[in-house]
Write an enzyme that holds these catalytic residues in place. Structure first.
Site, mmCIF file in Angstrom:
data_model
loop_
_atom_site.group_PDB
_atom_site.id
_atom_site.type_symbol
_atom_site.label_atom_id
_atom_site.label_comp_id
_atom_site.label_asym_id
_atom_site.label_seq_id
_atom_site.Cartn_x
_atom_site.Cartn_y
_atom_site.Cartn_z
ATOM 1 N N ARG A 74 7.671 12.822 0.611
ATOM 2 C CA ARG A 74 7.001 11.676 -0.020
ATOM 3 C C ARG A 74 5.693 11.553 0.727
ATOM 4 O O ARG A 74 5.685 11.307 1.921
ATOM 5 C CB ARG A 74 7.862 10.413 0.131
ATOM 6 C CG ARG A 74 7.125 9.095 -0.129
ATOM 7 C CD ARG A 74 6.681 8.979 -1.579
ATOM 8 N NE ARG A 74 6.167 7.632 -1.861
ATOM 9 C CZ ARG A 74 4.882 7.290 -1.827
ATOM 10 N NH1 ARG A 74 3.960 8.177 -1.475
ATOM 11 N NH2 ARG A 74 4.521 6.066 -2.130
ATOM 12 N N HIS A 103 1.013 7.941 3.076
ATOM 13 C CA HIS A 103 0.505 6.804 2.292
ATOM 14 C C HIS A 103 0.670 5.515 3.087
ATOM 15 O O HIS A 103 1.299 5.497 4.145
ATOM 16 C CB HIS A 103 1.277 6.694 0.978
ATOM 17 C CG HIS A 103 2.711 6.247 1.170
ATOM 18 N ND1 HIS A 103 3.683 7.079 1.639
ATOM 19 C CD2 HIS A 103 3.306 5.037 0.980
ATOM 20 C CE1 HIS A 103 4.831 6.423 1.729
ATOM 21 N NE2 HIS A 103 4.637 5.180 1.350
ATOM 22 N N HIS A 112 0.827 0.887 2.189
ATOM 23 C CA HIS A 112 0.833 -0.132 1.135
ATOM 24 C C HIS A 112 0.631 -1.510 1.735
ATOM 25 O O HIS A 112 0.666 -1.683 2.950
ATOM 26 C CB HIS A 112 2.096 -0.087 0.279
ATOM 27 C CG HIS A 112 3.291 0.485 0.986
ATOM 28 N ND1 HIS A 112 3.963 -0.183 1.950
ATOM 29 C CD2 HIS A 112 3.888 1.704 0.856
ATOM 30 C CE1 HIS A 112 4.948 0.572 2.387
ATOM 31 N NE2 HIS A 112 4.928 1.725 1.765
ATOM 32 N N GLU A 138 7.734 -2.242 4.306
ATOM 33 C CA GLU A 138 8.778 -1.368 3.740
ATOM 34 C C GLU A 138 9.953 -1.244 4.693
ATOM 35 O O GLU A 138 9.832 -0.680 5.775
ATOM 36 C CB GLU A 138 8.189 0.017 3.464
ATOM 37 C CG GLU A 138 9.225 1.093 3.123
ATOM 38 C CD GLU A 138 8.579 2.475 2.983
ATOM 39 O OE1 GLU A 138 7.651 2.603 2.173
ATOM 40 O OE2 GLU A 138 8.991 3.392 3.713
ATOM 41 N N HIS A 171 2.523 6.228 6.697
ATOM 42 C CA HIS A 171 3.775 6.912 7.002
ATOM 43 C C HIS A 171 4.061 7.969 5.943
ATOM 44 O O HIS A 171 3.408 8.001 4.894
ATOM 45 C CB HIS A 171 4.920 5.897 7.086
ATOM 46 C CG HIS A 171 5.021 5.004 5.895
ATOM 47 N ND1 HIS A 171 4.170 3.937 5.692
ATOM 48 C CD2 HIS A 171 5.825 5.035 4.810
ATOM 49 C CE1 HIS A 171 4.474 3.342 4.556
ATOM 50 N NE2 HIS A 171 5.467 3.985 3.983
ATOM 51 N N GLU A 175 6.242 1.206 -6.438
ATOM 52 C CA GLU A 175 6.167 2.489 -5.742
ATOM 53 C C GLU A 175 5.081 3.382 -6.351
ATOM 54 O O GLU A 175 4.600 4.314 -5.717
ATOM 55 C CB GLU A 175 7.553 3.147 -5.808
ATOM 56 C CG GLU A 175 7.679 4.514 -5.202
ATOM 57 C CD GLU A 175 7.433 4.569 -3.703
ATOM 58 O OE1 GLU A 175 7.473 3.517 -3.036
ATOM 59 O OE2 GLU A 175 7.162 5.674 -3.206
HETATM 60 MN MN MN Z 1 6.077 3.658 1.890
#
Ligand code: MN
Ligand code: MN
Length: 377
Positions: free
Chosen positions: A89, A92, A94, A98, A137, A159
């Site tokens: 993943r 990124h 945000h 999280e 992360h 997401e």
């Molecule tokens: Mn994340």
């Protein structure tokens, strides 16, 4: 053909002429035929991941339950993600925090915080991480792949709207990238034109190699927590485990794992300062949620379902099946708190309680004897 259940309780109700959806009705018996104590307008507090759109990517997938899927999810949203061996993943960040719980396989979690602290940790089933808002992360499946849930402290989270390293590079002028890194513009000839999001890479080597490359001086582990480091509390009919900001200092979201034996029940309670999101891991359960004025609704859950309880609304969870029921609860505050109906009444003078409820000595004696047959927080 087996006869379908009919929504009839005494003189209340009538048969369903149809059309019917028997499979969905069978999973929601308390919606088809509510207990007669249900009343009023409690909004929907259930959404199965099986009904959430699944985003299929190169070697993995992601699906989410947010306030778009279920409008009651004001303070918390949940994502379920699968990453195959080596699948990443992408790097990124945000705007929301999280919180994560690993449900299958093993995963490598990478994070760099604003103090230049760097984290590389291999996590397994039952382990947690927390990525604060703005802190970049990445997540990668190890040999056996991984699956986990992510819970964000804003129901509006998606997401599909995170800030990605590929997109940052794609949307900066090339001469600015060159100046920023002190290299020639041609260094960026191969950068992707759009996001990678989830994509395959080889399974990473031993964790010591990654750490050695980064240097031990800046290593941190404050954003991960091993589930095995906290013991379960045993109750009559089940067990609980709390991991909140008292033990896992970095988290502003508390965690309560509940395990109920067949017939077991998590007692009637509420949370004075936090919304609760639930992710059912095994078995089947029901929950009634009570609110003013005179409102109550009963919902049924099975493994893979998401439940939600807004702060201050009274609720219980009861195992309605024949196997052990397991559910995780995550809260929108870091310090776990609940108010127990049993504790409240046990610590109130009996004349006052009896004067309100017109109950006899039997209830008062049971209250004074302690937790009894229920699972507490
Ligand atoms: Mn994340
Ligand atoms: Mn609760």
């Amino acid at each position: 053909m087996t006869e379908l259940p009919q929504p009839i309780v005494g003189h209340l109700g009538a048969t369903v002429a149809g059309p019917r959806n028997p499979e969905v009705e069978a999973q929601n018996p308390d919606i088809l035929t509510p207990p007669v104590t249900d009343n009023g307008g409690i909004p929907n507090l259930k959404f199965p991941f099986a009904m959430a759109h699944n985003r299929l990517e190169d070697g993995g997938w992601a699906r989410e339950v947010t306030l778009r899927e279920c409008p009651t999810l004001k303070e918390l949203a949940i994502v379920n993600m699968r990453l195959g061996p080596g699948v990443v993943r992408e790097l990124h960040w945000h705007k929301e925090g999280e919180w994560a719980y690993v449900t299958a396989g093993r995963v490598r979690f990478y994070l760099v915080d604003e103090h230049r602290g760097t984290l590389v940790e291999d996590l397994e089933v039952g382990d947690l991480w927390f990525a604060p808002p703005g802190v970049p992360h990445a997540i990668q499946g190890l040999e056996e792949g991984t699956e986990f849930v992510l819970i964000f402290n804003d129901g509006n989270f998606s997401e599909n709207e995170t800030l990605l390293v590929t997109e940052l590079f794609a949307h900066m002028p090339r001469e600015v990238l060159a100046k920023n890194f002190g290299v020639d513009e041609s260094a960026f000839d191969g950068i992707p034109a759009s996001e990678k999001y989830i994509f395959r890479l080889p399974v990473p080597g031993p964790i010591e190699e990654a750490r050695a490359e980064l240097g031990a001086a800046s290593m941190t582990s404050e954003y991960v927590f091993r589930g095995a480091d906290v013991a379960e509390t045993k109750w009559n009919g089940g067990a609980t485990k709390i991991i909140d900001s008292k033990t896992f200092k970095a988290t502003p979201m508390a965690f309560l794992m509940i395990e109920l034996e067949p017939g077991g029940m998590r007692e009637i309670h509420w949370h004075p300062d936090a919304d609760e999101i639930q992710y059912y891991l095994s078995g089947s359960a029901r929950m009634t949620v009570f609110n003013a004025v005179s409102s109550a609704r009963t919902f049924d859950y099975v493994a893979g379902d998401v439940g939600y309880v807004p702060k201050n609304l009274a609720h219980y969870i009861e195992n309605t099946g024949t196997e052990t029921m397991r559910v995780i609860n995550v809260f929108s505050k870091g310090d776990y708190r609940d108010v127990s109906l049993n504790n409240w009444l046990a610590l109130t003078p009996s004349a006052l309680v009896q004067g309100h409820l017109d109950v006899g000595d039997t209830l008062m004696k049971a209250l004074r004897q302690g937790p009894g047959s229920v699972v507490k927080g």
